[in-house]
Design a protein around this motif. Structure first.
Motif, PDB file in Angstrom:
ATOM      1  N   UNK A   1     -16.823  -3.980   4.528  1.00  9.34           N
ATOM      2  CA  UNK A   1     -17.841  -4.317   5.529  1.00  9.34           C
ATOM      3  C   UNK A   1     -18.201  -3.103   6.383  1.00  9.34           C
ATOM      4  N   UNK A   2     -17.215  -2.253   6.659  1.00  7.60           N
ATOM      5  CA  UNK A   2     -17.452  -1.086   7.498  1.00  7.60           C
ATOM      6  C   UNK A   2     -17.864   0.142   6.684  1.00  7.60           C
ATOM      7  N   UNK A   3     -18.138  -0.060   5.396  1.00  9.44           N
ATOM      8  CA  UNK A   3     -18.602   1.027   4.521  1.00  9.44           C
ATOM      9  C   UNK A   3     -17.606   2.177   4.473  1.00  9.44           C
TER      10      UNK A   3
ATOM     11  N   UNK B   1       3.832   3.392  11.838  1.00  9.10           N
ATOM     12  CA  UNK B   1       2.943   3.709  10.710  1.00  9.10           C
ATOM     13  C   UNK B   1       1.522   3.778  11.242  1.00  9.10           C
ATOM     14  N   UNK B   2       0.618   4.238  10.406  1.00 11.74           N
ATOM     15  CA  UNK B   2      -0.771   4.380  10.832  1.00 11.74           C
ATOM     16  C   UNK B   2      -1.697   3.965   9.697  1.00 11.74           C
ATOM     17  N   UNK B   3      -2.731   3.211  10.047  1.00 13.31           N
ATOM     18  CA  UNK B   3      -3.752   2.810   9.072  1.00 13.31           C
ATOM     19  C   UNK B   3      -5.077   3.416   9.517  1.00 13.31           C
ATOM     20  N   UNK B   4      -5.699   4.146   8.590  1.00 10.74           N
ATOM     21  CA  UNK B   4      -6.981   4.785   8.896  1.00 10.74           C
ATOM     22  C   UNK B   4      -7.997   4.471   7.813  1.00 10.74           C
ATOM     23  N   UNK B   5      -9.263   4.360   8.223  1.00 10.53           N
ATOM     24  CA  UNK B   5     -10.395   4.218   7.306  1.00 10.53           C
ATOM     25  C   UNK B   5     -11.157   5.542   7.311  1.00 10.53           C
ATOM     26  N   UNK B   6     -11.577   5.980   6.124  1.00  8.19           N
ATOM     27  CA  UNK B   6     -12.490   7.116   6.064  1.00  8.19           C
ATOM     28  C   UNK B   6     -13.905   6.584   6.024  1.00  8.19           C
ATOM     29  N   UNK B   7     -14.647   6.875   7.066  1.00  9.27           N
ATOM     30  CA  UNK B   7     -16.026   6.404   7.189  1.00  9.27           C
ATOM     31  C   UNK B   7     -16.947   7.602   7.373  1.00  9.27           C
ATOM     32  N   UNK B   8     -17.959   7.689   6.535  1.00 15.34           N
ATOM     33  CA  UNK B   8     -18.895   8.807   6.561  1.00 15.34           C
ATOM     34  C   UNK B   8     -18.153  10.146   6.487  1.00 15.34           C
ATOM     35  N   UNK B   9     -17.087  10.165   5.689  1.00 17.46           N
ATOM     36  CA  UNK B   9     -16.344  11.392   5.470  1.00 17.46           C
ATOM     37  C   UNK B   9     -15.309  11.734   6.526  1.00 17.46           C
TER      38      UNK B   9
END
Length: 580
Positions: free
Chosen positions: A198-200, A213-221
């Motif tokens: 949904x967040x592309x 721990x850490x959770x990350x999304x890569x968005x627009x690079x």
């Protein structure tokens, strides 16, 4: 309930602003205390004042900005900046965030205590914006309703989702059986995968450290932190993902690769490529989101200019030759190749690919994944392809001299060959292939087209704003003096629907066909500088030129251009470049 119910300070503004007569004001203050409501809420709920008029009066009296809640698209990511408990306790809603400044909507003008707590919890600088109580109340009610069990499943992933199942980390995960039956973790993983779509996001990173721990999304690079679960919960999430990908749950000492396939909305298939890697504190897991949508395989959507697209299409129509797409990892090379293959994919052609791994499935094309464990590498697959009567061959990447030599020979013997190579620019491809022991005459007779590419973040169309720079600075950045009157530059600002002022990405390309002049330079063992000069004289744009063109069109910012193309000029920053 609210911890500021009918405070004595409210009496002052209630009478000084002449909202109510002193006698009615005292009654209203006592009523707010008894019902444990803010005075503003009590006044509006009991129809003692008009909500819109009250907000306007308080905004003038306290010199606060007044905003219409209906004009805001409240992004779940922005809402998640402040914990749900603080929002409900202080009756404040995050409206939007830019950098470290957080704008908060409140119907109460006195928010010093509230903003102090929010500053401590978020680390942001809070700015209060006054909103109408009759619009704030239903929004807060929806937020309160969402705190019920499972109510937040439609929201974006946030820290609270991990906090809600904190107790799950107490149960060890040794064989994966618990992870299968652990419905809270299962729901959390499903939500994480769907929310990334949904967040592309292009990638999901789950990283273990000593104490968290850490959770990350890569968005627009760019990587953006989503949450910090406990280490135990992160290991349970990884176990669940490994089960979904049919990986070995017990194996935690070696890297593993796999795929997860899910049914998405509208019968669309969702696919994720997963890789686990043992680190000092546990397994790091990275998922790559693979978009199977056919719209992504159209050349028009990649960012080619009409002239660059024409050069690519012409090279694709050749019966033989070598087309190379170059650039660093994550620059969109594979997507450019897939778009070209999609254009060539007809019943009359026999097309085969060897990839590591196969990222997008194309119906009608024979795709072979590399399997190093059994000795199936690029070179072995290429040799096998040549015995299968191919018309078009695609090699995921030319990594070694053996693969390069086979690809060049195939291009010389009646096959159209497409591949990728890791170089910084199109002219540098020559030096890279020469380093792989390819003879200059072979390059001159086999190469058809070299495409170098990068990805630029696109400016958010909702919040970008014009930027005026002096002409000498524009010329210094690389713009032609003749084009200055046609340039309209914009800069990123940031709003609730974008990421720091950017939303989405577009490609920039350096497309160099191998002309007769360039072939002669190759035959004479010329270098990349000579080829670059010939390409410039022929009018082929460099990566820098293509990026500046995107900036001039208002698609991206000059700051982003300099970030991606590594200009030798002094790096541009809007704060230091505006004329005083």
């Amino acid at each position: 309930m609210n911890n500021k119910a009918g405070s004595p300070k409210d009496m002052h503004w209630l009478t000084s602003c002449r909202i109510l007569a002193p006698a009615l004001a005292e009654q209203a203050l006592q009523g707010a205390r008894q019902q444990r409501l803010t005075l503003v809420k009590y006044l509006v709920d009991n129809a003692l004042v008009d909500s819109t008029q009250l907000a306007s009066t308080l905004a003038r009296a306290f010199n606060l900005p007044l905003a219409d809640l209906d004009a805001f698209h409240l992004d779940p990511r922005t809402l998640a900046t402040v914990s749900r408990a603080l929002q409900l306790r202080h009756r404040m809603v995050p409206l939007f965030r830019h950098s470290q400044t957080l704008w908060l909507g409140s119907s109460d003008p006195d928010t010093r205590e509230s903003t102090t707590q929010i500053r401590f919890q978020t680390g942001c600088k809070p700015v209060t914006v006054l909103v109408e109580e009759h619009k704030l109340a239903p929004l807060l009610q929806r937020l309160q309703d969402d705190t019920a069990p499972d109510a937040g499943r439609g929201d974006s992933l946030a820290q609270r989702d991990f906090d809600d199942i904190h107790a799950a980390e107490q149960r060890p995960v040794d064989d994966g059986k618990a992870a299968v039956s652990d419905s809270p973790v299962t729901r959390l993983v499903d939500k994480m995968l769907q929310d990334a779509r949904h967040q592309a996001a292009s990638d999901i990173h789950i990283e273990p450290f000593e104490h968290h721990a850490r959770i990350r999304f890569r968005q627009d690079g760019m990587l953006r932190e989503i949450a910090r679960p406990t280490s135990g919960l992160a290991s349970r999430i990884t176990a669940r993902l490994k089960i979904m990908a049919r990986l070995d749950i017990a194996e935690k000492r070696l890297p593993q690769d796999g795929r997860i396939k899910l049914d998405g909305p509208h019968r669309k298939k969702m696919e994720y490529r997963i890789n686990t890697l043992p680190t000092l504190w546990g397994e790091k897991t990275v998922l790559r989101l693979l978009d199977q949508g056919p719209d992504r395989l159209e050349l028009d959507g990649l960012g080619f200019t009409p002239a660059q697209k024409q050069l690519y299409v012409q090279a694709l129509q050749h019966q033989q030759g070598l087309i190379l797409v170059t650039g660093p990892t994550g620059s969109g090379k594979s997507l450019s190749l897939y778009a070209g293959l999609n254009l060539l994919n007809t019943r009359e052609r026999n097309i085969a690919t060897v990839e590591d791994p196969v990222e997008i499935h194309l119906d009608g094309i024979n795709q072979v994944p590399v399997n190093a464990r059994i000795g199936l590498d690029f070179a072995h697959a290429l040799r096998a392809f040549l015995r299968q009567d191919p018309d078009i061959l695609m090699v995921g990447e030319i990594r070694d001299p053996e693969t390069a030599k086979i690809a060049v020979r195939a291009a010389q013997t009646g096959h159209l060959v497409m591949s990728t190579l890791h170089t910084n620019s199109a002219p540098e491809t020559l030096a890279r292939l020469l380093d792989m022991d390819i003879a200059p005459y072979q390059l001159a007779t086999s190469l058809s087209l070299i495409i170098a590419q990068r990805l630029l973040r696109r400016l958010c169309t909702r919040c970008k704003k014009p930027l005026q720079l002096p002409d000498n600075m524009l010329i210094h950045e690389g713009f032609s003096p003749d084009s200055l009157d046609r340039i309209t530059l914009f800069e990123a600002t940031g709003c609730s629907v974008c990421h720091d002022g950017y939303r989405g990405r577009t490609g920039i390309f350096e497309t160099v066909p191998i002309t007769g002049a360039i072939s002669r330079v190759m035959m004479d063992a010329g270098n990349s500088i000579q080829i670059a000069e010939l390409a410039a004289k022929a009018g082929f744009n460099s990566l820098r030129d293509s990026a500046l063109e995107k900036a001039a069109q208002g698609l991206t910012s000059l700051h982003e251009v300099n970030r991606v193309t590594s200009s030798s000029n002094t790096e541009f920053t809007a704060e230091h470049s505006r004329p005083q």
